[in-house]
Design a protein around this motif. Structure first.
Motif, PDB file in Angstrom:
ATOM      1  N   LEU A  93      -8.590   3.360  -5.523  1.00 18.41           N
ATOM      2  CA  LEU A  93      -8.474   1.907  -4.712  1.00 18.41           C
ATOM      3  C   LEU A  93      -6.638   1.768  -4.427  1.00 18.41           C
ATOM      4  CD1 LEU A  93     -10.072  -0.083  -3.268  1.00 18.41           C
ATOM      5  CD2 LEU A  93      -9.825  -1.514  -5.240  1.00 18.41           C
ATOM      6  N   MET A  94      -5.911   1.937  -5.681  1.00 17.31           N
ATOM      7  CA  MET A  94      -4.682   1.218  -5.727  1.00 17.31           C
ATOM      8  C   MET A  94      -4.170   2.447  -4.829  1.00 17.31           C
ATOM      9  SD  MET A  94      -4.626  -1.338  -6.620  1.00 17.31           S
ATOM     10  CE  MET A  94      -2.752  -1.465  -6.310  1.00 17.31           C
ATOM     11  N   VAL A 106      -4.404   1.497  -1.352  1.00 16.94           N
ATOM     12  CA  VAL A 106      -3.332   0.447  -1.136  1.00 16.94           C
ATOM     13  C   VAL A 106      -1.892   1.010  -1.106  1.00 16.94           C
ATOM     14  CG1 VAL A 106      -2.530  -1.792  -2.293  1.00 16.94           C
ATOM     15  CG2 VAL A 106      -5.078  -1.275  -2.257  1.00 16.94           C
ATOM     16  N   GLY A 107      -1.457   1.791  -1.765  1.00 12.83           N
ATOM     17  CA  GLY A 107      -0.156   2.008  -1.804  1.00 12.83           C
ATOM     18  C   GLY A 107       0.181   2.959  -0.634  1.00 12.83           C
ATOM     19  N   ILE A 122       0.498   0.297   2.299  1.00 16.35           N
ATOM     20  CA  ILE A 122       1.735  -0.375   2.504  1.00 16.35           C
ATOM     21  C   ILE A 122       2.720   0.265   3.133  1.00 16.35           C
ATOM     22  CG2 ILE A 122       2.206  -0.706  -0.012  1.00 16.35           C
ATOM     23  CD1 ILE A 122       2.964  -3.496   0.309  1.00 16.35           C
ATOM     24  N   LEU A 123       2.908   1.709   2.340  1.00 16.35           N
ATOM     25  CA  LEU A 123       3.589   2.651   2.932  1.00 16.35           C
ATOM     26  C   LEU A 123       3.668   2.824   4.503  1.00 16.35           C
ATOM     27  CD1 LEU A 123       5.780   4.739   1.544  1.00 16.35           C
ATOM     28  CD2 LEU A 123       3.898   6.329   1.609  1.00 16.35           C
ATOM     29  N   SER A 134      -6.937  -8.120 -13.399  1.00 18.36           N
ATOM     30  CA  SER A 134      -6.639  -6.894 -12.850  1.00 18.36           C
ATOM     31  C   SER A 134      -6.567  -5.797 -13.752  1.00 18.36           C
ATOM     32  CB  SER A 134      -5.888  -6.775 -11.543  1.00 18.36           C
ATOM     33  OG  SER A 134      -6.242  -7.654 -10.755  1.00 18.36           O
ATOM     34  N   VAL A 176      -9.762  -5.841  -9.849  1.00 17.73           N
ATOM     35  CA  VAL A 176      -8.750  -5.653  -8.955  1.00 17.73           C
ATOM     36  C   VAL A 176      -8.924  -6.719  -8.180  1.00 17.73           C
ATOM     37  CG1 VAL A 176      -7.660  -4.208  -7.314  1.00 17.73           C
ATOM     38  CG2 VAL A 176      -8.726  -3.183  -9.359  1.00 17.73           C
ATOM     39  N   LEU A 226      -7.512  -8.752  -4.716  1.00 17.91           N
ATOM     40  CA  LEU A 226      -6.564  -8.739  -3.593  1.00 17.91           C
ATOM     41  C   LEU A 226      -6.131 -10.045  -3.104  1.00 17.91           C
ATOM     42  CD1 LEU A 226      -7.936  -5.654  -1.724  1.00 17.91           C
ATOM     43  CD2 LEU A 226      -5.511  -5.744  -2.572  1.00 17.91           C
ATOM     44  N   ALA A 276     -12.735  -5.924  -5.283  1.00 17.74           N
ATOM     45  CA  ALA A 276     -11.539  -6.075  -4.505  1.00 17.74           C
ATOM     46  C   ALA A 276     -11.812  -6.592  -3.135  1.00 17.74           C
ATOM     47  CB  ALA A 276     -11.030  -4.670  -4.355  1.00 17.74           C
ATOM     48  N   GLN A 302       0.206  -9.021   2.264  1.00 19.70           N
ATOM     49  CA  GLN A 302       1.467  -8.287   1.830  1.00 19.70           C
ATOM     50  C   GLN A 302       2.090  -8.857   0.432  1.00 19.70           C
ATOM     51  OE1 GLN A 302       3.021  -5.758   3.373  1.00 19.70           O
ATOM     52  NE2 GLN A 302       5.140  -5.797   2.650  1.00 19.70           N
ATOM     53  N   ILE A 344      -0.506  -7.480  -2.276  1.00 15.64           N
ATOM     54  CA  ILE A 344      -0.268  -6.257  -2.411  1.00 15.64           C
ATOM     55  C   ILE A 344       1.138  -6.074  -3.424  1.00 15.64           C
ATOM     56  CG2 ILE A 344       0.094  -3.810  -1.571  1.00 15.64           C
ATOM     57  CD1 ILE A 344      -1.594  -4.674   0.591  1.00 15.64           C
ATOM     58  N   VAL A 345       2.141  -6.857  -3.062  1.00 15.25           N
ATOM     59  CA  VAL A 345       3.377  -6.611  -4.208  1.00 15.25           C
ATOM     60  C   VAL A 345       2.938  -7.094  -5.423  1.00 15.25           C
ATOM     61  CG1 VAL A 345       5.686  -7.831  -4.215  1.00 15.25           C
ATOM     62  CG2 VAL A 345       4.889  -7.216  -1.923  1.00 15.25           C
ATOM     63  N   LEU A 376       0.141  -6.556  -6.948  1.00 17.94           N
ATOM     64  CA  LEU A 376      -0.423  -5.462  -7.434  1.00 17.94           C
ATOM     65  C   LEU A 376       0.384  -4.447  -7.833  1.00 17.94           C
ATOM     66  CD1 LEU A 376      -3.913  -5.030  -5.476  1.00 17.94           C
ATOM     67  CD2 LEU A 376      -3.637  -5.412  -7.836  1.00 17.94           C
ATOM     68  N   ILE A 412       1.185  -2.564 -11.295  1.00 13.55           N
ATOM     69  CA  ILE A 412       1.145  -0.861 -11.556  1.00 13.55           C
ATOM     70  C   ILE A 412       2.462  -0.436 -12.002  1.00 13.55           C
ATOM     71  CG2 ILE A 412       0.889   1.274 -10.037  1.00 13.55           C
ATOM     72  CD1 ILE A 412      -1.394  -0.187  -8.890  1.00 13.55           C
ATOM     73  N   VAL A 468      -0.456  -1.360 -16.303  1.00 11.24           N
ATOM     74  CA  VAL A 468      -1.708  -2.071 -16.285  1.00 11.24           C
ATOM     75  C   VAL A 468      -2.165  -2.631 -17.657  1.00 11.24           C
ATOM     76  CG1 VAL A 468      -4.145  -1.636 -15.703  1.00 11.24           C
ATOM     77  CG2 VAL A 468      -2.243  -0.833 -14.333  1.00 11.24           C
ATOM     78  N   TYR A 480       7.777  -0.305  -1.885  1.00 16.09           N
ATOM     79  CA  TYR A 480       6.645  -0.883  -2.376  1.00 16.09           C
ATOM     80  C   TYR A 480       5.580   0.218  -2.666  1.00 16.09           C
ATOM     81  CZ  TYR A 480       8.385  -5.723  -2.497  1.00 16.09           C
ATOM     82  OH  TYR A 480       9.181  -6.713  -2.510  1.00 16.09           O
ATOM     83  N   GLY A 481       5.419   0.907  -1.498  1.00 19.11           N
ATOM     84  CA  GLY A 481       3.922   1.680  -1.288  1.00 19.11           C
ATOM     85  C   GLY A 481       4.567   3.103  -2.090  1.00 19.11           C
ATOM     86  N   ILE A 520       4.165   2.200  -5.962  1.00 23.16           N
ATOM     87  CA  ILE A 520       2.958   2.360  -6.267  1.00 23.16           C
ATOM     88  C   ILE A 520       2.309   3.848  -6.633  1.00 23.16           C
ATOM     89  CG2 ILE A 520       0.325   1.748  -5.587  1.00 23.16           C
ATOM     90  CD1 ILE A 520       1.286  -0.573  -4.391  1.00 23.16           C
ATOM     91  N   LEU A 578       1.279   5.797 -10.061  1.00 25.99           N
ATOM     92  CA  LEU A 578       0.055   6.035 -10.172  1.00 25.99           C
ATOM     93  C   LEU A 578      -0.028   7.483 -10.560  1.00 25.99           C
ATOM     94  CD1 LEU A 578      -2.218   4.423  -7.618  1.00 25.99           C
ATOM     95  CD2 LEU A 578      -2.258   4.128 -10.001  1.00 25.99           C
TER      96      LEU A 578
END
Lengths: 303, 362
Positions: free
Chosen positions: A109-110, A113-114, A117-118, B75, B81, B83, B138, B264, B267-268, B270, B274, B278, B322-323, B326, B330
């Motif tokens: 899921l994350m 999400v990443g 947003i990317l 979370s 999780v 949102l 979520a 946004q 998500i930031v 979250l 990460i 976590v 940010y993306g 993440i 991960l």
């Protein structure tokens, strides 16, 4: 969500208004259903809930618009976008999703999400502040049951539902679909019987991204598209959840329910509440049936 | 998940021999005096060392730390999780705005009410989540996000008829928080209290059963844990802390607008847990500080690099960063910056002996 660009304001009480409304709702529902089938397909094969579907759709819509604006014919622009979508899907699968197989659902899921947003960032940088209108493929109007319908709206509705039908047909009638269903039922057994899971899941992503691209393009045919339109992904996700994450039938019914509830609130209440209608509907349905209308109850336990 | 949390707990603990649970769970080992002294000195001197801009950033980071610690309990520890982080921040902000700015209640009352309101909303959202798992939670919290943001923007339009609510300057009785400097000390105290509370919750029955429920719900239930109770407490405590941060943020910014609280933002946050780690309080702090500073660092770097971009494009660049963070964390460091720190610390503590942390095979 409202990014779906249902026409704001009162609907003209012209002749055949109800048929016009029906076409509009069917068009919107078709786009939601297209995106939702993509979400369901990815979920069925890899148990990953794709939160980036709307982002993929709108990114592709922007891409088509950019190609069209650069003077390419749409017969070249559409295949080019589909090709880019396929590459994007393969990159997403092999660079990210392939590496987190077997991790808890939280991670998948994350990851989406990443990715979401990317992609949003890429979109904002490349097309930020831009509102696009793609040149309609068809102009004029069609007469149907005594109603004057915009040819574009008819095209959107027909094309979207046709593509949903194609995806479902691939899943039900082709050998690849058989492999996909086998993967859905039991990944390990499928792998032991020689199904190439890697290829199947990658293919599921490719189909999902192509569905998103088609949905995004059709959406840009009937509405103004800006980066805010990524919210159609949320509507599609709600549709998939209402129907049950692992059911194509559910995705279709869910998409209809979402579109109808949005349109109903838009007509009878205020536009700003239209976003909330599908959300409320989803909460009610998930409280009564956490696995959705057509889903399998065990799925709730898995994710 | 099980592997990750075993690894996490193993890494968070120093590689020393423990002979009792008391030793394992204690927060104060009696050897941290030097650290404490250094910390207090730096904290007291900090507003005099840095300039106004950095002090402002420090304050923003402190508020983000409070909110991230709250989110990480939900979370990270309970693995629900969320949102809905922006929504909980909005609940706190608007509770403070309605009471403090519209009705003139004192600062303390507003902060407490914001926390209580957050807890209530959290429980409300928690109830439908009881039957659901990660993904569905979520989405439920995402639904909450849309519900709350729609409500607050309608409130803003209807009740205030302006672009935002102007917040009063908080009065603590002995000092007014008008300037960045008193704000810094106040926020520091709040942040330290919240961090201590979170550390304590994590090692108490309350927090340990969250981890048990997250690891294996059936096993937790058969061990006699009340699953519904654990989840509702997670929602209540986490959202109370997040709403408190929302109220603090609203007071600190001075103007409260509904548009601040977009998806946004959720998500930031979250991304912060990460990147930080976590389920780790240290991770919350590291992640919040890093990601609060990141946009400013990027802007600075691009200005230094001679790349001029419009505000919108800068926003896009931040999104990309940010993306990418993440995804990178991960894929390559799922336990975040906290794990990196633990590895360094453990290696340092055992030097010159070699230390192989309990690494799960990925």
């Amino acid at each position: 969500m409202l990014g779906a660009g249902l026409p704001a304001g009162p609907v003209r009480p012209a002749q055949g208004a109800s048929i016009q409304q029906l076409t509009t709702v069917l068009g919107v529902a078709g786009i939601y259903a297209l995106l939702a089938t993509g979400i369901v397909l990815v979920y069925r094969t890899s148990r990953v809930v794709n939160l980036a579907q709307g982002h993929l759709a709108i990114l592709c819509a922007f891409f088509v618009a950019a190609l069209l604006a650069a003077g390419y014919h749409w017969a070249a622009a559409l295949p080019a976008t589909i090709a880019v979508g396929c590459v994007l899907a393969a990159v997403i699968y092999f660079a990210v999703m392939r590496r987190i197989v077997g991790e808890p659902p939280f991670v998948g899921l994350m990851a989406t999400v990443g990715i979401a947003i990317l992609l949003r960032g890429v979109m904002v940088v490349a097309f930020g502040g831009v509102t696009i209108t793609t040149q309609p493929l068809l102009s004029g109007s069609v007469s149907l049951f005594g109603a004057d319908l915009s040819a574009t709206h008819v095209l959107v509705a027909v094309a979207a539902w046709l593509l949903v039908g194609v995806i479902v047909a691939i899943n039900h009638f082709t050998s690849i679909g058989l492999f996909m269903r086998a993967t859905t039922d039991n990944v390990i057994l499928a792998a032991q019987r020689g199904v190439n899971i890697d290829r199947i899941v990658c293919l599921a992503w490719v189909i999902a991204v192509c569905a998103a691209a088609a949905g995004g393009f059709l959406h840009s045919q009937r509405a103004l598209v800006s980066t805010a339109a990524i919210l159609i992904g949320v509507s599609a996700l709600i549709a998939a959840l209402i129907g049950g994450m692992d059911s194509f039938r559910g995705a279709v019914i869910g998409a209809l329910a979402v579109a109808v509830s949005e349109y109903f609130v838009l007509l009878h209440f205020e536009a700003r509440y239209a976003d909330l209608a599908p959300v409320a509907l989803m909460l009610v349905i998930l409280t009564i049936r956490p696995w959705g209308l057509f889903g399998t109850p065990e799925e709730v336990e898995r994710v | 998940m099980t592997v990750l949390s075993i690894q996490r707990r193993a890494m968070g603990r120093p590689p020393t021999l423990h002979t009792s649970y008391r030793q394992t769970f204690r927060l104060w080992r009696g050897k941290e005096w030097a650290w404490l002294l250094a910390g207090i000195t730096v904290a007291v001197l900090w507003p005099f060392i840095v300039n106004a801009f950095w002090l402002h950033l420090s304050n923003l980071a402190l508020i983000a730390v409070v909110a991230t610690v709250g989110l990480n309990l939900l979370s990270g520890n309970a693995r629900l999780v969320s949102l809905g982080q922006a929504a909980f921040l909005a609940v706190g902000g608007f509770a403070a705005g309605i009471l403090g700015a519209q009705h003139g209640f004192p600062f303390w009352v507003c902060l407490l009410t914001a926390a209580v309101a957050g807890a209530l909303v959290g429980i409300l959202v928690g109830v439908p989540s009881l039957r659901l798992k990660v993904v569905y939670v979520a989405i439920t919290t995402l639904a909450l996000h849309f519900a709350i943001t729609t409500m607050v923007s309608i409130y803003q339009v209807e009740a205030v008829r302006a672009h935002g609510i102007v917040m009063p300057i908080p009065d603590l009785g002995f000092v007014k928080l008008g300037d960045s400097r008193p704000w810094f000390y106040f926020l520091l105290v709040v942040t330290v209290l919240v961090i201590l509370a979170a550390l304590n919750i994590q090692r108490s029955y309350l927090g340990r059963r969250w981890i048990a429920v997250a690891d294996h719900e059936v096993a937790a239930r058969s061990a006699g844990i009340n699953i519904a109770g654990a989840k509702l407490w997670a929602f209540a405590i986490s959202s109370a802390i997040v709403s408190l941060a929302g109220a603090l943020g609203a007071y600190y910014e001075g103007v409260l607008t509904a548009e601040t609280y977009d998806i946004q933002l959720a998500i930031v946050y979250l991304a912060m847990i990460i990147v930080g780690g976590v389920g780790s309080v240290l991770g919350s702090v590291l992640g919040a500080v890093l990601l609060t500073l990141l946009p400013y660092m990027l802007d600075f770097a691009m200005k230094a690099g001679g790349i001029a971009l419009s505000g919108g494009s800068l926003n896009g660049i931040h999104s990309i960063a940010y993306g990418a963070l993440i995804l990178l964390f991960l894929l390559f460091e799922p336990l975040g910056l906290a794990a990196i720190w633990y590895r360094i610390r453990n290696a340092g503590m055992l030097w010159p002996l070699k230390y192989t942390p309990l690494e799960a095979k990925r």
